[in-house]
Each structure stands twice: as structure tokens, then as C-alpha cells.
Design a protein around this motif. Structure first.
Motif, PDB file in Angstrom:
ATOM      1  N   ARG A 193       8.148   7.934   4.651  1.00 44.42           N
ATOM      2  CA  ARG A 193       7.285   8.713   5.557  1.00 44.42           C
ATOM      3  C   ARG A 193       6.940  10.048   4.893  1.00 44.42           C
ATOM      4  N   PRO A 208       0.812  -1.216   0.000  1.00 48.75           N
ATOM      5  CA  PRO A 208       0.000   0.000   0.000  1.00 48.75           C
ATOM      6  C   PRO A 208       0.845   1.266   0.000  1.00 48.75           C
ATOM      7  N   ARG A 253      -0.126   9.940  15.840  1.00 50.92           N
ATOM      8  CA  ARG A 253      -0.001   8.492  15.902  1.00 50.92           C
ATOM      9  C   ARG A 253       0.611   8.031  14.592  1.00 50.92           C
ATOM     10  N   MET A 254       1.646   7.198  14.641  1.00 50.83           N
ATOM     11  CA  MET A 254       2.287   6.737  13.420  1.00 50.83           C
ATOM     12  C   MET A 254       2.460   5.221  13.520  1.00 50.83           C
ATOM     13  N   LYS A 255       1.506   4.494  13.003  1.00 54.39           N
ATOM     14  CA  LYS A 255       1.513   3.037  13.155  1.00 54.39           C
ATOM     15  C   LYS A 255       1.645   2.289  11.834  1.00 54.39           C
ATOM     16  N   ARG A 256       1.470   2.990  10.724  1.00 56.72           N
ATOM     17  CA  ARG A 256       1.532   2.282   9.450  1.00 56.72           C
ATOM     18  C   ARG A 256       2.961   1.839   9.164  1.00 56.72           C
ATOM     19  N   ARG A 257       3.077   0.764   8.406  1.00 57.07           N
ATOM     20  CA  ARG A 257       4.402   0.269   8.056  1.00 57.07           C
ATOM     21  C   ARG A 257       5.037   1.170   7.010  1.00 57.07           C
TER      22      ARG A 257
END
Lengths: 113, 113
Positions: B47, B22, B58-62
Motif C-alpha cells: 500500500r 500491476p 476509496r481503496m479497492k485495488r488488490r
């Protein structure tokens, strides 16, 4: 239904929510606001149809329903929400309400009793 | 670098490898064959640049490098590989070699010594 990982960024005039939904097109994704302050992003990914003679050797990708909810902050303007889907990643932008007028100091005249 | 989940389907005349990447565009994804029989699919997701006044809530996506390797079966034709990227999902199709000619029975004349 596993949790869908997300990024959230706050900008001076808006909030941005980023969610990965690989394999989904814009039309497959639904963005809603529940109870006036809960942002709900959902979609469904279907398994490829099994063609004749096909053998599923390994099936590890996530399919089925994707959903993610966010409680919006009080400053969020739920009338100013837009969503874009590109390359399997969804970005939802929520505007901010203008800051409330600063409360003025009110002077009460003290009368002599 | 976490493993990238994949689906593999075998069709009568080809193999199909499906990988979720994605947020990546076609140009960010590399498909290679190593040692004549290892299919390598890789890419890198960067990023978002931090704009002025932005707060990462919040930064959780790969993010970072994605990679997946598959040892191809002997019947794979490494000269017939194609790749398509759509909605953050990559499909790599590898053709199959035609089946080898069935070995003919060979008759050896037995001479009288």
C-alpha cells in the motif's frame, strides 16, 4: 467490460486516482474530462497474436476495453490534471481549486421610516 | 490471497505463462521451481504510505501477496526458464525437452529348444 478497481486518495491540494491497467503502455491509455466534471480513464488491451503452432492452453486474463469514470468534486481543477503510467498502474492527479473567499458579513443600514 | 488470473500458451519448443502483477517491478517478483515440476510466481504489492493530510477515499485495488503455481508438464525443461516483466505483466518462458528417441523395435532371436 468489468469494472476496473481503483483507489482514490484526497490530499490537501489535490486528488489522486489509481487504476490498474496491466499490460498497457502510456500510449494505450486515454484520460479525458467529460461534461466538465467526469474524469474518464480508458484503454484497450489486445490479445497476443496467435503464432503458428501455438496452442492457447488457458486464457483467463482480462483483455479488451478497460474504463473507469469518476465524478469529480466541485473543488477539482480540471485545468490541472496530469497522468502517469508505471508498471501497468495509472495515477491521475487532479489539482484542487483554491478555497473560495470567505463571504463577508454585509451590514445593511436600517433607515428610520 | 485471491487467485491471480493467468494465460498459458504452448508453443512447439516452449511454454509461456502470462500473469498480471500491476504495480510490481521486476525486483518485486520471484520465480521459482518447487519439487522439480511446480512453477511458482509470486510477488508482494505494498500500500502507498499515507502522507500527512491524506484521506483514503476509496481503496479497492488488490494489494498484498500475489501468487500463482503451475504444475509443469513432463516435457518442460526446468533448466531453461526465463522471466520478463513489462507494464505490470509477467511472462515466464519454459523450454521444452527434446522429444525422447523413438523406441526401436528389438528383435529377440528365438532359439530352437
Amino acid at each position: 467490460m468489468a469494472e476496473t478497481l481503483a483507489d482514490v486518495i484526497e490530499y490537501p491540494k489535490s486528488y489522486a486516482f489509481f487504476i490498474d491497467m496491466p499490460g498497457l503502455k502510456s500510449g494505450d491509455i486515454k484520460v479525458q474530462v467529460e461534461y466538465d466534471n467526469v474524469l474518464v480513464i480508458s484503454g484497450e488491451r489486445k490479445r497476443e497474436e496467435k503464432k503458428e503452432g501455438a496452442v492457447f492452453v488457458r486464457m483467463k486474463r482480462r483483455i479488451g476495453k478497460f474504463m473507469r469514470k469518476f465524478v469529480l468534486p466541485e473543488t477539482a481543477n480540471t485545468d490541472a490534471i496530469s497522468a502517469v503510467c508505471q508498471d501497468g498502474a495509472v495515477t491521475v492527479t487532479v489539482g484542487k481549486l483554491p478555497p473560495p473567499e470567505p463571504k463577508k458579513t454585509k451590514t445593511i443600514e436600517v433607515k428610520i421610516a
